[in-house]
Enzyme design. Structure first.
Site, PDB file in Angstrom:
ATOM      1  N   LYS A  13       0.824  -1.218   0.000  1.00 22.59           N
ATOM      2  CA  LYS A  13       0.000   0.000   0.000  1.00 22.59           C
ATOM      3  C   LYS A  13       0.858   1.269   0.000  1.00 22.59           C
ATOM      4  CE  LYS A  13      -1.180  -0.366   4.955  1.00 22.59           C
ATOM      5  NZ  LYS A  13      -0.148  -1.377   5.258  1.00 22.59           N
ATOM      6  N   ARG A  86      -6.510   2.180  11.815  1.00 21.19           N
ATOM      7  CA  ARG A  86      -6.187   0.778  12.100  1.00 21.19           C
ATOM      8  C   ARG A  86      -7.107   0.166  13.139  1.00 21.19           C
ATOM      9  NH1 ARG A  86       0.298  -0.415  11.678  1.00 21.19           N
ATOM     10  NH2 ARG A  86       0.395   0.232   9.540  1.00 21.19           N
ATOM     11  N   ARG A 120      11.885  -7.196   2.688  1.00 17.81           N
ATOM     12  CA  ARG A 120      11.858  -5.734   2.608  1.00 17.81           C
ATOM     13  C   ARG A 120      13.180  -5.118   3.055  1.00 17.81           C
ATOM     14  NH1 ARG A 120       6.141  -3.534   4.748  1.00 17.81           N
ATOM     15  NH2 ARG A 120       6.950  -3.930   6.809  1.00 17.81           N
ATOM     16  N   ARG A 153      14.054  -3.094   8.452  1.00 13.32           N
ATOM     17  CA  ARG A 153      13.398  -2.386   9.553  1.00 13.32           C
ATOM     18  C   ARG A 153      13.548  -3.168  10.845  1.00 13.32           C
ATOM     19  NH1 ARG A 153       7.417  -0.633   7.784  1.00 13.32           N
ATOM     20  NH2 ARG A 153       6.970  -1.389   9.878  1.00 13.32           N
ATOM     21  N   ARG A 164       2.006  -7.804  14.568  1.00 19.03           N
ATOM     22  CA  ARG A 164       1.379  -6.817  13.679  1.00 19.03           C
ATOM     23  C   ARG A 164       0.289  -7.478  12.834  1.00 19.03           C
ATOM     24  NH1 ARG A 164       6.761  -5.204  11.709  1.00 19.03           N
ATOM     25  NH2 ARG A 164       5.938  -4.490   9.734  1.00 19.03           N
TER      26      ARG A 164
HETATM   27  P1  AMP Z   1       3.895   0.454   9.453  1.00 20.69           P
HETATM   28  O1  AMP Z   1       5.057   1.193   8.852  1.00 20.69           O
HETATM   29  O2  AMP Z   1       2.599   0.839   8.841  1.00 20.69           O
HETATM   30  O3  AMP Z   1       4.118  -1.033   9.498  1.00 20.69           O
HETATM   31  O4  AMP Z   1       3.805   0.937  10.989  1.00 20.69           O
HETATM   32  C1  AMP Z   1       4.887   0.720  11.875  1.00 20.69           C
HETATM   33  C2  AMP Z   1       4.383   0.778  13.294  1.00 20.69           C
HETATM   34  O5  AMP Z   1       3.885   2.088  13.592  1.00 20.69           O
HETATM   35  C3  AMP Z   1       3.223  -0.160  13.611  1.00 20.69           C
HETATM   36  O6  AMP Z   1       3.636  -1.476  13.906  1.00 20.69           O
HETATM   37  C4  AMP Z   1       2.622   0.535  14.830  1.00 20.69           C
HETATM   38  O7  AMP Z   1       3.417   0.301  15.977  1.00 20.69           O
HETATM   39  C5  AMP Z   1       2.771   2.011  14.455  1.00 20.69           C
HETATM   40  N1  AMP Z   1       1.576   2.508  13.745  1.00 20.69           N
HETATM   41  C6  AMP Z   1       1.494   2.868  12.448  1.00 20.69           C
HETATM   42  N2  AMP Z   1       0.249   3.282  12.144  1.00 20.69           N
HETATM   43  C7  AMP Z   1      -0.477   3.170  13.289  1.00 20.69           C
HETATM   44  C8  AMP Z   1      -1.832   3.426  13.641  1.00 20.69           C
HETATM   45  N3  AMP Z   1      -2.709   3.898  12.745  1.00 20.69           N
HETATM   46  N4  AMP Z   1      -2.219   3.172  14.916  1.00 20.69           N
HETATM   47  C9  AMP Z   1      -1.357   2.725  15.839  1.00 20.69           C
HETATM   48  N5  AMP Z   1      -0.068   2.450  15.579  1.00 20.69           N
HETATM   49  C10 AMP Z   1       0.369   2.670  14.314  1.00 20.69           C
END
Ligand code: AMP
Length: 207
Positions: A13, A86, A120, A153, A164
Site C-alpha cells: 500500500k 487501524r 523488505r 526495519r 502486527r
Molecule cells: P507500518 O510502517 O505501517 O508497518 O507501521 C509501523 C508501526 O507504527 C506499527 O507497527 C505501529 O506500531 C505504528 N503505527 C502505524 N500506524 C499506526 C496506527 N494507525 N495506529 C497505531 N499504531 C500505528
C-alpha cells in the site's frame, strides 16, 4: 480527493500511495514513517512511540492523532492515508475530521505477506523502499538513488511481524468489514505487479 489505502503489512500500500502521490500530487501520509522519523529525531513523541513500534504493538490512539492532525492540516490538495485508520476508534476520528472519497483494500494472503516483509529493505540514508523479491536495487545492498546502505526495519523481525499481523486481523479487520458493509471498499488483488495494481487503482479512480 481523499483516499484510504488498507491492507496487511507487505501488501504494497505504501508503494501504491507513493505512485498516486507522484501522479496526482495528493499528499501521502504514512503513519509508520511519521513515527519512524520522530523516533530517529528522538522527539518525546518518538521515545514514547518506540516502546510500541519495536514490539509490533499499535501505538496508543492519542499519539497517533497527534502526528496525523498535523499531516492532515498540510494536505490541502488531497491526501492518501497509509496505515490509518487501524481500529474503530481511529475510524471515528477520521469521520469527524476528513471526508473520505474512496477506500482501497490491497488484498493479500498472510503467507505471501510474511515472505514479502522478510524481503523488505530500505535505504538508511534517503529511506527509499526496496523489496528483494520484486523491487531490487541494481547493486546488492546499495541504494540506486543515493548509494546509501540498505537495511531491514527493526520491527521486521519474526515476533513483531506476527503481532502486527494479529493486530491487523483483530483490529483493522473490523474497520475493513465496516467499509465493506457501507459499500465503500474497493478490493484489488495485491498479488500482481506494481504497475498492474497501479493501473487498476487509476481505473477505479477515473469512474
Ligand atoms: P507500518 O510502517 O505501517 O508497518 O507501521 C509501523 C508501526 O507504527 C506499527 O507497527 C505501529 O506500531 C505504528 N503505527 C502505524 N500506524 C499506526 C496506527 N494507525 N495506529 C497505531 N499504531 C500505528
Amino acid at each position: 480527493m481523499n483516499l484510504v489505502m488498507m491492507g496487511i503489512q507487505g501488501c504494497g500500500k505504501g508503494t501504491q500511495a507513493e505512485l498516486l502521490e507522484q501522479h496526482f500530487g495528493w499528499r501521502h501520509i504514512n503513519i509508520g514513517n511519521l513515527f519512524r522519523s520522530n523516533i530517529e529525531r528522538q522527539t518525546e513523541l518518538g521515545k514514547e512511540a518506540s516502546k510500541y513500534t519495536e514490539k509490533g504493538e499499535l501505538v496508543p490512539d492519542e499519539l497517533v492523532y497527534e502526528v496525523i492532525k498535523d499531516a492532515i492540516r498540510k494536505a490541502d490538495k488531497g491526501l492518501i492515508l497509509d496505515g490509518f485508520p487501524r481500529n474503530l476508534a481511529q475510524h471515528e476520528f477520521l469521520v469527524e475530521n476528513v471526508k473520505i472519497d474512496k477506500v482501497f483494500l490491497l488484498d493479500l494472503d498472510t503467507e505471501t505477506a510474511i515472505k514479502r516483509i522478510s524481503s523488505r529493505r530500505h535505504c538508511e540514508n534517503c529511506k527509499r523502499d526496496y523489496n528483494l523479491l520484486y523491487n531490487k536495487p541494481k547493486e546488492k545492498g546499495v541504494c540506486d538513488d543515493c548509494g546509501g546502505n540498505l537495511v531491514q526495519r527493526k520491527d521486521d523481525n519474526e515476533e513483531a511481524v506476527a503481532l502486527r499481523i494479529e493486530k491487523f486481523y483483530q483490529e483493522t479487520g473490523k474497520v475493513i468489514d465496516l467499509y465493506r458493509k457501507q459499500n465503500k471498499l474497493i478490493s484489488i488483488n495485491a498479488d500482481q505487479g506494481i504497475q498492474e495494481i497501479h493501473r487498476q487503482i487509476l481505473a477505479e479512480l477515473s469512474c
